[in-house]
Design a protein around this motif. Structure first.
Motif, PDB file in Angstrom:
ATOM      1  N   SER A   1       2.345 -52.752 -18.274  1.00  0.00           N
ATOM      2  CA  SER A   1       3.412 -53.613 -17.759  1.00  0.00           C
ATOM      3  C   SER A   1       4.630 -53.557 -18.667  1.00  0.00           C
ATOM      4  O   SER A   1       4.521 -53.255 -19.857  1.00  0.00           O
ATOM      5  CB  SER A   1       2.943 -55.065 -17.677  1.00  0.00           C
ATOM      6  OG  SER A   1       1.773 -55.157 -16.911  1.00  0.00           O
ATOM      7  N   CYS A   2       5.772 -53.919 -18.087  1.00  0.00           N
ATOM      8  CA  CYS A   2       7.003 -54.061 -18.860  1.00  0.00           C
ATOM      9  C   CYS A   2       6.889 -55.335 -19.687  1.00  0.00           C
ATOM     10  O   CYS A   2       6.590 -56.399 -19.151  1.00  0.00           O
ATOM     11  CB  CYS A   2       8.199 -54.138 -17.898  1.00  0.00           C
ATOM     12  SG  CYS A   2       9.703 -54.775 -18.653  1.00  0.00           S
ATOM     13  N   GLY A   3       7.132 -55.232 -21.001  1.00  0.00           N
ATOM     14  CA  GLY A   3       7.042 -56.400 -21.886  1.00  0.00           C
ATOM     15  C   GLY A   3       8.151 -57.412 -21.631  1.00  0.00           C
ATOM     16  O   GLY A   3       8.076 -58.544 -22.097  1.00  0.00           O
ATOM     17  N   GLY A   4       9.178 -57.007 -20.869  1.00  0.00           N
ATOM     18  CA  GLY A   4      10.278 -57.935 -20.588  1.00  0.00           C
ATOM     19  C   GLY A   4      10.024 -58.761 -19.343  1.00  0.00           C
ATOM     20  O   GLY A   4      10.109 -59.985 -19.375  1.00  0.00           O
ATOM     21  N   CYS A   5       9.674 -58.099 -18.225  1.00  0.00           N
ATOM     22  CA  CYS A   5       9.543 -58.814 -16.954  1.00  0.00           C
ATOM     23  C   CYS A   5       8.089 -58.853 -16.464  1.00  0.00           C
ATOM     24  O   CYS A   5       7.795 -59.499 -15.472  1.00  0.00           O
ATOM     25  CB  CYS A   5      10.425 -58.178 -15.886  1.00  0.00           C
ATOM     26  SG  CYS A   5       9.888 -56.523 -15.414  1.00  0.00           S
ATOM     27  N   HIS A   6       7.203 -58.188 -17.163  1.00  0.00           N
ATOM     28  CA  HIS A   6       5.761 -58.203 -16.871  1.00  0.00           C
ATOM     29  C   HIS A   6       5.386 -57.554 -15.526  1.00  0.00           C
ATOM     30  O   HIS A   6       4.273 -57.743 -15.045  1.00  0.00           O
ATOM     31  CB  HIS A   6       5.196 -59.641 -16.965  1.00  0.00           C
ATOM     32  CG  HIS A   6       5.490 -60.287 -18.295  1.00  0.00           C
ATOM     33  ND1 HIS A   6       4.950 -59.844 -19.479  1.00  0.00           N
ATOM     34  CD2 HIS A   6       6.330 -61.312 -18.612  1.00  0.00           C
ATOM     35  CE1 HIS A   6       5.442 -60.586 -20.477  1.00  0.00           C
ATOM     36  NE2 HIS A   6       6.278 -61.476 -19.978  1.00  0.00           N
TER      37      HIS A   6
ATOM     38  N   PHE B   1      13.760 -46.386 -17.773  1.00  0.00           N
ATOM     39  CA  PHE B   1      14.128 -47.798 -17.585  1.00  0.00           C
ATOM     40  C   PHE B   1      13.112 -48.467 -16.679  1.00  0.00           C
ATOM     41  O   PHE B   1      12.584 -47.848 -15.756  1.00  0.00           O
ATOM     42  CB  PHE B   1      15.519 -47.909 -16.929  1.00  0.00           C
ATOM     43  CG  PHE B   1      16.596 -47.235 -17.714  1.00  0.00           C
ATOM     44  CD1 PHE B   1      17.221 -47.897 -18.763  1.00  0.00           C
ATOM     45  CD2 PHE B   1      16.982 -45.933 -17.415  1.00  0.00           C
ATOM     46  CE1 PHE B   1      18.210 -47.269 -19.501  1.00  0.00           C
ATOM     47  CE2 PHE B   1      17.970 -45.306 -18.145  1.00  0.00           C
ATOM     48  CZ  PHE B   1      18.593 -45.973 -19.201  1.00  0.00           C
ATOM     49  N   CYS B   2      12.833 -49.757 -16.932  1.00  0.00           N
ATOM     50  CA  CYS B   2      11.955 -50.529 -16.050  1.00  0.00           C
ATOM     51  C   CYS B   2      12.616 -50.619 -14.679  1.00  0.00           C
ATOM     52  O   CYS B   2      13.796 -50.941 -14.576  1.00  0.00           O
ATOM     53  CB  CYS B   2      11.721 -51.929 -16.617  1.00  0.00           C
ATOM     54  SG  CYS B   2      10.853 -53.025 -15.485  1.00  0.00           S
ATOM     55  N   LYS B   3      11.844 -50.320 -13.614  1.00  0.00           N
ATOM     56  CA  LYS B   3      12.403 -50.318 -12.252  1.00  0.00           C
ATOM     57  C   LYS B   3      12.712 -51.745 -11.793  1.00  0.00           C
ATOM     58  O   LYS B   3      13.516 -51.950 -10.897  1.00  0.00           O
ATOM     59  CB  LYS B   3      11.412 -49.663 -11.290  1.00  0.00           C
ATOM     60  CG  LYS B   3      11.496 -48.144 -11.278  1.00  0.00           C
ATOM     61  CD  LYS B   3      10.915 -47.605  -9.971  1.00  0.00           C
ATOM     62  CE  LYS B   3      11.351 -46.166  -9.727  1.00  0.00           C
ATOM     63  NZ  LYS B   3      10.756 -45.245 -10.741  1.00  0.00           N
ATOM     64  N   SER B   4      12.035 -52.738 -12.385  1.00  0.00           N
ATOM     65  CA  SER B   4      12.223 -54.133 -11.957  1.00  0.00           C
ATOM     66  C   SER B   4      13.393 -54.803 -12.679  1.00  0.00           C
ATOM     67  O   SER B   4      14.229 -55.435 -12.048  1.00  0.00           O
ATOM     68  CB  SER B   4      10.962 -54.952 -12.218  1.00  0.00           C
ATOM     69  OG  SER B   4       9.882 -54.409 -11.507  1.00  0.00           O
ATOM     70  N   CYS B   5      13.442 -54.662 -14.004  1.00  0.00           N
ATOM     71  CA  CYS B   5      14.450 -55.421 -14.753  1.00  0.00           C
ATOM     72  C   CYS B   5      15.483 -54.533 -15.425  1.00  0.00           C
ATOM     73  O   CYS B   5      16.480 -55.030 -15.933  1.00  0.00           O
ATOM     74  CB  CYS B   5      13.767 -56.324 -15.795  1.00  0.00           C
ATOM     75  SG  CYS B   5      13.040 -55.399 -17.172  1.00  0.00           S
ATOM     76  N   GLY B   6      15.256 -53.240 -15.437  1.00  0.00           N
ATOM     77  CA  GLY B   6      16.255 -52.313 -15.997  1.00  0.00           C
ATOM     78  C   GLY B   6      16.261 -52.174 -17.487  1.00  0.00           C
ATOM     79  O   GLY B   6      17.134 -51.525 -18.055  1.00  0.00           O
ATOM     80  N   ARG B   7      15.314 -52.800 -18.165  1.00  0.00           N
ATOM     81  CA  ARG B   7      15.264 -52.673 -19.632  1.00  0.00           C
ATOM     82  C   ARG B   7      14.877 -51.234 -20.018  1.00  0.00           C
ATOM     83  O   ARG B   7      14.128 -50.581 -19.297  1.00  0.00           O
ATOM     84  CB  ARG B   7      14.254 -53.646 -20.241  1.00  0.00           C
ATOM     85  CG  ARG B   7      14.698 -55.105 -20.292  1.00  0.00           C
ATOM     86  CD  ARG B   7      13.574 -55.922 -20.860  1.00  0.00           C
ATOM     87  NE  ARG B   7      13.900 -57.321 -21.085  1.00  0.00           N
ATOM     88  CZ  ARG B   7      13.773 -58.291 -20.174  1.00  0.00           C
ATOM     89  NH1 ARG B   7      13.348 -57.994 -18.955  1.00  0.00           N
ATOM     90  NH2 ARG B   7      14.066 -59.550 -20.459  1.00  0.00           N
ATOM     91  N   LEU B   8      15.403 -50.815 -21.150  1.00  0.00           N
ATOM     92  CA  LEU B   8      15.045 -49.521 -21.711  1.00  0.00           C
ATOM     93  C   LEU B   8      13.666 -49.639 -22.321  1.00  0.00           C
ATOM     94  O   LEU B   8      13.436 -50.479 -23.186  1.00  0.00           O
ATOM     95  CB  LEU B   8      16.105 -49.124 -22.751  1.00  0.00           C
ATOM     96  CG  LEU B   8      16.023 -47.755 -23.424  1.00  0.00           C
ATOM     97  CD1 LEU B   8      15.914 -46.621 -22.369  1.00  0.00           C
ATOM     98  CD2 LEU B   8      17.289 -47.527 -24.267  1.00  0.00           C
TER      99      LEU B   8
END
Ligand SMILES: [Zn+2]
Length: 237
Positions: free
Chosen positions: A202-207, A225-232
Motif C-alpha cells: 500500500s501507499c504509506g500516504g493514502c493507504h 507515483f501513487c495512482k490515488s494520491c500522486g505521491r512520489l
C-alpha cells in the motif's frame, strides 16, 4: 542495476525522513509560544476571578455594615422609648410606647439573625478568596516555569532546524536534474506530503493498494507515483 538510480531512491528515502523531521521540529518550535499564550490566558482568568471575588466580598461587608448600623439605630430607639415610658403621662401613652418597643425589638432580633448569617457568609467566602489567591499564585508559577522552558528550548530547536534544512539542501543536490524538478514541483504542491513509502503493498500516504507491477517498477529504480494520491513512492529500507 543502475547505481545512479539506486542512489536516487536512497535519496528520496532520506529526503522524506528529513521532511518529517522538519515538520516535527517546526511543530515543537510553534508549540512553545502556543503553550505560553495558554498559560498567560490562564493567569489572566485567575486574576479576573480573584478581582470578582474581592468585589463580592466587599459587597457582603457593605451589607453587614448597613445591617449593623440599622441595629444600632434600633437599639437607640428602644432606649429612647424606654426613657419616654418613665415619663408617660397616661396609661394609653404608656401602652402605645410598650407596643412600639416590642415592634422595634422584634425588628432588632431579625437584624441580629441576619447579621450573624452575613458574618458566616463572609467567613466562608474568605476560604473561596484564599483558594482563588492560591490558584492565581500557582498559575503564575506555571507561567514562569513555561517561560523559562520555552526560552531555553527555542534556540536549540532553531539550531536543529537550521542544521536539518542544510542537510535537506545537501541531499536535494544529489538528485538528478529531472527528478529534482519533479520533486520540487510536488513539494510546492503538497509540502511534506510529496513523498510516501510503500508499506507492504500500500501507499504509506493514502493507504490505497499499489499494484504489484508498480512495486516492481520501483524495484527497477523507476520513478513511480501513487495512482490515488500522486505521491512520489519509494521503498523503505
Ligand atoms: Zn497514495
Amino acid at each position: 542495476m543502475n547505481p545512479t538510480q539506486t542512489s536516487t531512491l536512497d535519496v528520496l528515502r532520506t529526503l522524506h525522513r528529513i521532511h518529517r523531521q522538519l515538520v516535527d521540529l517546526r511543530e515543537r518550535l510553534a508549540r512553545g509560544p502556543r503553550l505560553l499564550q495558554a498559560r498567560q490566558a490562564h493567569v489572566q482568568r485567575m486574576e479576573d476571578r480573584l478581582a470578582q471575588f474581592h468585589a463580592e466580598a466587599k459587597a457582603l461587608r457593605m451589607v453587614l455594615d448597613q445591617k449593623q448600623l440599622q441595629l444600632r439605630e434600633g437599639e437607640e430607639r428602644v432606649q429612647r422609648y424606654q426613657r419616654q415610658l418613665n415619663e408617660a403621662k397616661s396609661n394609653a401613652e404608656y401602652q402605645a410606647l410598650q407596643e412600639q418597643i416590642k415592634a422595634v425589638q422584634m425588628a432588632n432580633s431579625v437584624l441580629e439573625d441576619e447579621i450573624l448569617e452575613t458574618m458566616e457568609k463572609i467567613d466562608q467566602f474568605k476560604l473561596t478568596v484564599d483558594q482563588a489567591q492560591a490558584d492565581l499564585a500557582l498559575a503564575k508559577v506555571e507561567l514562569e516555569k513555561t517561560t523559562q522552558e520555552v526560552q531555553n528550548q527555542q534556540p536549540t530547536l532553531q539550531a536543529d532546524i537550521q542544521r536539518v534544512e542544510a542537510e535537506l539542501t545537501q541531499q536535494e543536490q544529489l538528485l538528478s536534474d529531472d527528478i529534482r524538478e519533479i520533486y520540487h514541483r510536488l513539494l510546492r504542491q503538497r509540502g511534506d506530503e510529496a513523498l510516501a513509502p510503500v508499506e507492504g503493498e500500500s501507499c504509506g500516504g493514502c493507504h490505497q493498494q499499489v499494484p504489484i507491477n508498480m512495486i516492481s517498477q520501483i524495484k527497477l529504480n523507476q520513478v513511480v507515483f501513487c495512482k490515488s494520491c500522486g505521491r512520489l513512492l519509494y521503498l523503505p529500507e
